[in-house]
Design a protein around this motif. Structure first.
Motif, mmCIF file in Angstrom:
data_model
loop_
_atom_site.group_PDB
_atom_site.id
_atom_site.type_symbol
_atom_site.label_atom_id
_atom_site.label_comp_id
_atom_site.label_asym_id
_atom_site.label_seq_id
_atom_site.Cartn_x
_atom_site.Cartn_y
_atom_site.Cartn_z
ATOM 1 N N GLU A 9 0.829 -1.214 0.000
ATOM 2 C CA GLU A 9 0.000 0.000 0.000
ATOM 3 C C GLU A 9 0.860 1.259 0.000
ATOM 4 O O GLU A 9 0.644 2.178 -0.810
ATOM 5 C CB GLU A 9 -0.903 -0.016 1.227
ATOM 6 N N ILE A 10 1.844 1.301 0.883
ATOM 7 C CA ILE A 10 2.689 2.492 1.003
ATOM 8 C C ILE A 10 3.445 2.757 -0.295
ATOM 9 O O ILE A 10 3.485 3.889 -0.797
ATOM 10 C CB ILE A 10 3.673 2.332 2.184
ATOM 11 N N LEU A 11 4.047 1.709 -0.866
ATOM 12 C CA LEU A 11 4.812 1.879 -2.096
ATOM 13 C C LEU A 11 3.899 2.236 -3.262
ATOM 14 O O LEU A 11 4.245 3.086 -4.097
ATOM 15 C CB LEU A 11 5.589 0.594 -2.404
ATOM 16 N N ALA A 12 2.717 1.620 -3.324
ATOM 17 C CA ALA A 12 1.775 1.899 -4.421
ATOM 18 C C ALA A 12 1.337 3.364 -4.400
ATOM 19 O O ALA A 12 1.263 4.022 -5.449
ATOM 20 C CB ALA A 12 0.561 0.981 -4.321
ATOM 21 N N VAL A 13 1.042 3.891 -3.225
ATOM 22 C CA VAL A 13 0.623 5.289 -3.109
ATOM 23 C C VAL A 13 1.761 6.209 -3.549
ATOM 24 O O VAL A 13 1.533 7.208 -4.253
ATOM 25 C CB VAL A 13 0.192 5.603 -1.661
ATOM 26 N N ARG A 14 2.986 5.887 -3.162
ATOM 27 C CA ARG A 14 4.130 6.709 -3.567
ATOM 28 C C ARG A 14 4.316 6.679 -5.081
ATOM 29 O O ARG A 14 4.550 7.721 -5.712
ATOM 30 C CB ARG A 14 5.405 6.234 -2.868
ATOM 31 N N LEU A 15 4.211 5.495 -5.677
ATOM 32 C CA LEU A 15 4.352 5.361 -7.125
ATOM 33 C C LEU A 15 3.270 6.163 -7.857
ATOM 34 O O LEU A 15 3.540 6.819 -8.868
ATOM 35 C CB LEU A 15 4.274 3.892 -7.533
ATOM 36 N N ALA A 16 2.040 6.115 -7.326
ATOM 37 C CA ALA A 16 0.932 6.840 -7.954
ATOM 38 C C ALA A 16 1.152 8.343 -7.894
ATOM 39 O O ALA A 16 0.918 9.064 -8.877
ATOM 40 C CB ALA A 16 -0.384 6.466 -7.268
ATOM 41 N N ASN A 17 1.608 8.844 -6.756
ATOM 42 C CA ASN A 17 1.832 10.280 -6.625
ATOM 43 C C ASN A 17 3.026 10.747 -7.450
ATOM 44 O O ASN A 17 3.014 11.851 -8.004
ATOM 45 C CB ASN A 17 2.008 10.645 -5.143
ATOM 46 N N ASP A 18 4.043 9.904 -7.563
ATOM 47 C CA ASP A 18 5.181 10.243 -8.419
ATOM 48 C C ASP A 18 4.749 10.353 -9.879
ATOM 49 O O ASP A 18 5.172 11.269 -10.604
ATOM 50 C CB ASP A 18 6.276 9.174 -8.291
ATOM 51 N N GLU A 19 3.904 9.435 -10.309
ATOM 52 C CA GLU A 19 3.421 9.477 -11.687
ATOM 53 C C GLU A 19 2.529 10.693 -11.917
ATOM 54 O O GLU A 19 2.566 11.314 -12.986
ATOM 55 C CB GLU A 19 2.653 8.191 -12.013
ATOM 56 N N ALA A 20 1.736 11.053 -10.912
ATOM 57 C CA ALA A 20 0.879 12.239 -11.028
ATOM 58 C C ALA A 20 1.727 13.498 -11.204
ATOM 59 O O ALA A 20 1.362 14.412 -11.961
ATOM 60 C CB ALA A 20 -0.013 12.359 -9.795
ATOM 61 N N LYS A 21 2.866 13.566 -10.543
ATOM 62 C CA LYS A 21 3.763 14.719 -10.692
ATOM 63 C C LYS A 21 4.339 14.773 -12.098
ATOM 64 O O LYS A 21 4.431 15.845 -12.704
ATOM 65 C CB LYS A 21 4.885 14.640 -9.659
ATOM 66 N N ARG A 22 4.714 13.617 -12.629
ATOM 67 C CA ARG A 22 5.248 13.582 -13.994
ATOM 68 C C ARG A 22 4.178 13.981 -15.004
ATOM 69 O O ARG A 22 4.465 14.652 -15.999
ATOM 70 C CB ARG A 22 5.805 12.192 -14.310
ATOM 71 N N ALA A 23 2.946 13.572 -14.756
ATOM 72 C CA ALA A 23 1.850 13.943 -15.656
ATOM 73 C C ALA A 23 1.608 15.448 -15.627
ATOM 74 O O ALA A 23 1.310 16.069 -16.657
ATOM 75 C CB ALA A 23 0.576 13.192 -15.268
#
Length: 407
Positions: free
Chosen positions: A11-25
């Motif tokens: 859960e923790i890693l998935a949320v971090r990955l999602a927010n990192d991708e949102a920043k790139r978008a």
């Protein structure tokens, strides 16, 4: 014993990955970001001698970009939809929504920490990373590429992801992990990936495994009989107007013998449809390769050409005979101990060859509930009750999902 919710480290890693991708978008949507993407694509396409649109489409069909390295046998993960999460980025409906993509990526990353090359997702392959870095889901990027007038639409983006998803499924081997409770009929998972996996001789129906158990809201009989991996890989549960639909709520009301017969008939129908589709796809690919190679039926050679070929063959035969005679004479002139080499060293297999015969192991497919472990919430001052606990997010509303590649 019931299955466990999605583990906290995932859960923790998935949320971090999602927010990192949102920043790139967000960067991709900026004027500078989208200009850089367009320029990069134009440069790459020009190097291939293709227009940008055709270059991107060719990438989605190229198996090299999604084929595992030769010395690995990773478990390929697939995903669709997701679940609400308070720490996830917001989607277009202003929901804090965590795509199953990031849960699958987090699982694969942690598996690879334990055993390198044991798990993968489409977005972590070379082809998937390249397509993802184009940010084609962003309207600003599509407009910068030329917009609808040049064919750069959201429907086109969806088709690009559907095509590379199918290519990815074609190249999968062994057990695969499906990060979804079932496949919605609107999803790429249902339309392209599952049919391809079932007819992929290196995967097949028996190797399709769902990482989430069937919905707990389904009646017991439905979960037991239709909640199996095989059934969820073939049936659909959201659209009664389409084929292969099963209503989870009314399913137990049918006579057990009758519903078994219906399921068997549905499974046979799905298999026949998918085999027919696979045969048609194979024929199309064969025809495309033939056309690309410019293979045509050879014309009947002219009489003079035939005579020339016969003369050349006769001359070659004569030269071969002369060469053989010369070699025989030379061998006869040599001492006996020089006629044949002795103790000739045999080539040893390379490390690479050994690894090809012993690929690294695959990751085991998990089985979780679609939710997270409730976290304790501090009691407000003056409260006389016990510490309250937040509840796991509700099951996703399929009408409100992100429109990313897993839809």
């Amino acid at each position: 014993m019931s299955t466990q919710p999605i583990p906290q480290d995932i859960e923790i890693l998935a949320v971090r990955l999602a927010n990192d991708e949102a920043k790139r978008a967000a960067v991709a949507r900026s004027v500078k970001g989208r200009r850089e993407i367009v320029q990069r694509l134009r440069t790459e396409a020009a190097a291939q001698g293709l227009p940008v649109k055709e270059y991107i489409e060719a990438l989605t069909k190229d198996p090299k970009g999604v084929t595992p390295p030769h010395d690995t046998a990773p478990t390929s993960a697939f995903w669709s939809y997701g679940i609400e999460h308070p720490d996830a980025p917001t989607n277009r409906w202003n929901q804090n929504f965590l795509d199953n993509r990031y849960i699958a990526e987090a699982w694969a990353a942690l598996q690879n920490d334990r055993q390198e090359g044991s798990a993968r997702t489409l977005e972590t392959t070379e082809g998937g990373r390249r397509l993802n870095a184009m940010h084609l889901w962003e309207p600003e990027v599509l407009t910068a590429l030329g917009g609808a007038d040049k064919g750069f639409t959201e429907d086109w983006t969806r088709e690009c992801w559907a095509t590379i998803s199918e290519t990815y499924a074609t190249e999968a081997k062994g057990p695969v992990a499906i990060f979804a409770q079932y496949a919605d009929t609107r999803s790429i998972l249902y339309k392209r990936e599952l049919p391809t996996l079932q007819t992929n001789t290196d995967v097949g129906l028996d190797n399709i495994h769902f990482a989430y158990e069937a919905p707990q809201t389904w009646p017991k009989e439905t979960r037991t009989e239709v909640g199996t991996d095989s059934a969820r890989a073939q049936l659909q549960f959201n659209d009664p107007t389409l084929a292969h639909y099963v209503d989870p709520e009314t399913y137990p009301n049918q006579d057990p013998t009758a519903r078994k017969a219906v399921l068997d008939s549905e499974f046979a129908s799905v298999t026949a449809e998918r085999n027919e589709r696979a045969a048609g796809k194979k024929a199309e690919q064969s025809a495309a390769k033939t056309a690309e190679a410019g293979l045509t039926e050879p014309a009947e050679p002219a009489k003079e050409t035939k005579e020339t070929e016969q003369t050349e063959k006769a001359e070659k035969a004569e030269q071969t005979a002369q060469t053989a005679q010369t070699a025989q004479t030379a061998n006869e002139a040599k001492p006996i101990n020089e006629a044949k080499p002795t103790n000739e060293a045999k080539p040893q297999p390379t490390v690479e060859a050994k690894e090809q015969g012993n690929p690294k192991p695959s990751a085991a497919v998990p089985l979780w509930q679609l939710g997270f472990t409730p976290k304790p919430v501090a009691v407000e001052a003056g409260s006389s009750g016990p510490a309250a606990a937040s509840t796991a997010p509700p099951a996703p509303d399929l009408q409100k999902q992100s429109t990313g590649p897993g839809l």
